[in-house]
Write an enzyme that holds these catalytic residues in place. Sequence first.
Site, PDB file in Angstrom:
ATOM      1  N   ASP A 197       0.876  -1.164   0.000  1.00  0.00           N
ATOM      2  CA  ASP A 197       0.000   0.000   0.000  1.00  0.00           C
ATOM      3  C   ASP A 197       0.928   1.232   0.000  1.00  0.00           C
ATOM      4  OD1 ASP A 197      -2.408   1.555   0.569  1.00  0.00           O
ATOM      5  OD2 ASP A 197      -1.556   1.788   2.565  1.00  0.00           O
ATOM      6  N   LEU A 198       0.415   2.394  -0.369  1.00  0.00           N
ATOM      7  CA  LEU A 198       1.283   3.589  -0.449  1.00  0.00           C
ATOM      8  C   LEU A 198       1.189   4.452   0.813  1.00  0.00           C
ATOM      9  CD1 LEU A 198       3.158   5.391  -2.190  1.00  0.00           C
ATOM     10  CD2 LEU A 198       1.105   6.455  -3.127  1.00  0.00           C
ATOM     11  N   ASP A 199       0.027   5.088   0.979  1.00  0.00           N
ATOM     12  CA  ASP A 199      -0.145   6.020   2.086  1.00  0.00           C
ATOM     13  C   ASP A 199      -0.152   5.261   3.414  1.00  0.00           C
ATOM     14  OD1 ASP A 199      -0.821   8.151   3.712  1.00  0.00           O
ATOM     15  OD2 ASP A 199      -2.945   8.071   3.199  1.00  0.00           O
ATOM     16  N   THR A 218       1.340  10.362   3.439  1.00  0.00           N
ATOM     17  CA  THR A 218       0.613  11.422   2.734  1.00  0.00           C
ATOM     18  C   THR A 218      -0.729  11.720   3.428  1.00  0.00           C
ATOM     19  OG1 THR A 218       0.172   9.628   1.174  1.00  0.00           O
ATOM     20  CG2 THR A 218       1.558  11.413   0.391  1.00  0.00           C
ATOM     21  N   LYS A 238      -8.638   6.889   5.676  1.00  0.00           N
ATOM     22  CA  LYS A 238      -7.431   6.205   5.197  1.00  0.00           C
ATOM     23  C   LYS A 238      -7.776   5.014   4.303  1.00  0.00           C
ATOM     24  CE  LYS A 238      -4.110   7.701   8.588  1.00  0.00           C
ATOM     25  NZ  LYS A 238      -3.206   7.359   9.674  1.00  0.00           N
ATOM     26  N   SER A 253      -2.457   0.597  -4.383  1.00  0.00           N
ATOM     27  CA  SER A 253      -2.933   1.786  -3.671  1.00  0.00           C
ATOM     28  C   SER A 253      -4.241   2.307  -4.258  1.00  0.00           C
ATOM     29  CB  SER A 253      -1.854   2.871  -3.767  1.00  0.00           C
ATOM     30  OG  SER A 253      -2.380   4.139  -3.446  1.00  0.00           O
ATOM     31  N   ALA A 254      -5.035   2.966  -3.413  1.00  0.00           N
ATOM     32  CA  ALA A 254      -6.283   3.590  -3.880  1.00  0.00           C
ATOM     33  C   ALA A 254      -6.023   4.927  -4.555  1.00  0.00           C
ATOM     34  CB  ALA A 254      -7.217   3.798  -2.690  1.00  0.00           C
ATOM     35  N   LYS A 274     -10.879  -0.844  -1.686  1.00  0.00           N
ATOM     36  CA  LYS A 274     -10.671  -1.759  -0.566  1.00  0.00           C
ATOM     37  C   LYS A 274     -11.836  -1.537   0.398  1.00  0.00           C
ATOM     38  CE  LYS A 274      -5.719  -0.812  -1.029  1.00  0.00           C
ATOM     39  NZ  LYS A 274      -4.567  -0.066  -0.515  1.00  0.00           N
ATOM     40  N   GLU A 331       0.047  -3.381   4.599  1.00  0.00           N
ATOM     41  CA  GLU A 331      -1.105  -2.464   4.665  1.00  0.00           C
ATOM     42  C   GLU A 331      -1.230  -1.773   6.025  1.00  0.00           C
ATOM     43  OE1 GLU A 331      -3.770  -0.851   3.842  1.00  0.00           O
ATOM     44  OE2 GLU A 331      -3.991  -1.408   1.762  1.00  0.00           O
ATOM     45  N   ASP A 332      -1.639  -0.504   5.997  1.00  0.00           N
ATOM     46  CA  ASP A 332      -1.846   0.208   7.264  1.00  0.00           C
ATOM     47  C   ASP A 332      -3.317   0.405   7.602  1.00  0.00           C
ATOM     48  OD1 ASP A 332      -2.274   2.181   5.213  1.00  0.00           O
ATOM     49  OD2 ASP A 332      -2.131   3.707   6.779  1.00  0.00           O
TER      50      ASP A 332
HETATM   51  P1  B16 Z   1      -6.023  10.253  -4.295  1.00  0.00           P
HETATM   52  P2  B16 Z   1      -3.555   4.283  -0.067  1.00  0.00           P
HETATM   53  C1  B16 Z   1      -5.286   6.343  -0.240  1.00  0.00           C
HETATM   54  O1  B16 Z   1      -3.993   5.828  -0.385  1.00  0.00           O
HETATM   55  C2  B16 Z   1      -5.352   7.291   0.956  1.00  0.00           C
HETATM   56  O2  B16 Z   1      -5.122   6.573   2.169  1.00  0.00           O
HETATM   57  C3  B16 Z   1      -6.714   7.920   1.018  1.00  0.00           C
HETATM   58  O3  B16 Z   1      -6.783   8.824   2.104  1.00  0.00           O
HETATM   59  C4  B16 Z   1      -6.991   8.662  -0.316  1.00  0.00           C
HETATM   60  O4  B16 Z   1      -8.282   9.242  -0.320  1.00  0.00           O
HETATM   61  C5  B16 Z   1      -6.852   7.654  -1.457  1.00  0.00           C
HETATM   62  O5  B16 Z   1      -5.565   7.068  -1.446  1.00  0.00           O
HETATM   63  C6  B16 Z   1      -7.073   8.309  -2.816  1.00  0.00           C
HETATM   64  O6  B16 Z   1      -6.042   9.217  -3.065  1.00  0.00           O
HETATM   65  O7  B16 Z   1      -6.942  11.384  -3.948  1.00  0.00           O
HETATM   66  O8  B16 Z   1      -4.558  10.659  -4.365  1.00  0.00           O
HETATM   67  O9  B16 Z   1      -6.453   9.509  -5.519  1.00  0.00           O
HETATM   68  O10 B16 Z   1      -3.514   4.154   1.426  1.00  0.00           O
HETATM   69  O11 B16 Z   1      -4.551   3.351  -0.738  1.00  0.00           O
HETATM   70  O12 B16 Z   1      -2.185   4.216  -0.690  1.00  0.00           O
HETATM   71 MG    MG Z   2      -2.753   3.176   3.359  1.00  0.00          MG
END
Ligand code: B16
Ligand code: MG
Length: 217
Positions: A9-11, A17, A45, A114-115, A145, A169-170
């Site tokens: 996962d990224l964030d 972020t 998140k 990542s999302a 997810k 994953e966090d």
């Molecule tokens: P964006 P992850 C997610 O990242 C974030 O945790 C979530 O807060 C955010 O809304 C989502 O990405 C979408 O991000 O606006 O940059 O497309 O944890 O799945 O890496």
């Molecule tokens: Mg995350």
Amino acid sequence: MKIRAFLFDLDGVIVDTAVFHYKAWRKLCNTLGFDIDEEFNETLKGISRMDSLEAILKHGKVILSQEEKEKYAKIKNDWYLELVNKMTENDILPGVKNFLEESRALGIKIALGSASKNASLILEKTGILPLFDKLVDGNHVNKSKPDPEVFLKGAQALDVENEECIVFEDAFAGVQAAKAANMFAVGIGKKEVLCNADFVIAGLHELSPNDILMRLN
Ligand code: B16
Ligand code: MG
């Protein structure tokens, strides 16, 4: 079964972020006449941009048309990108770069799951894009997810079986997604929150890829 791939996962795993998302969402809420706190931000998140906006509007009891929602999501993203554009290698979470390099040295394939629709920009800004074999992000999936789609597509892109993957994953919903994909899940964060993970560590600085593989044997 032998582990052949790691899906990250990224964030919250590679970079933090969440604090940038919080600042940008908060600015938007203030524009709309209400506020959010850190506790509410936790619930966003791992949730996609539009789903986050829906949750925020519900929280602030604000009703908008689809057109307005799209307009505000773009405004938030522009504010978020102002912060992302200032990111450097210093924004990578502790131990991450070593962990990725050691994993590659062991011959383990690496993908992002990542999302975020801004994932490739973030990896580019922090200089670690070349350490990933494949990226699966918000631009490639239809379901958020806890649906396993992002990790199933990651395994497919790397040409490995689902059971050959470990997901890092966090978010609780992210661990749910990994387990629904029949993958091992290493939680990054607190045991109380990530009770559905196979095991939990505070961050990738805590263990080496080899330590992780031994713990799963
Ligand atoms: P964006 P992850 C997610 O990242 C974030 O945790 C979530 O807060 C955010 O809304 C989502 O990405 C979408 O991000 O606006 O940059 O497309 O944890 O799945 O890496
Ligand atoms: Mg995350």
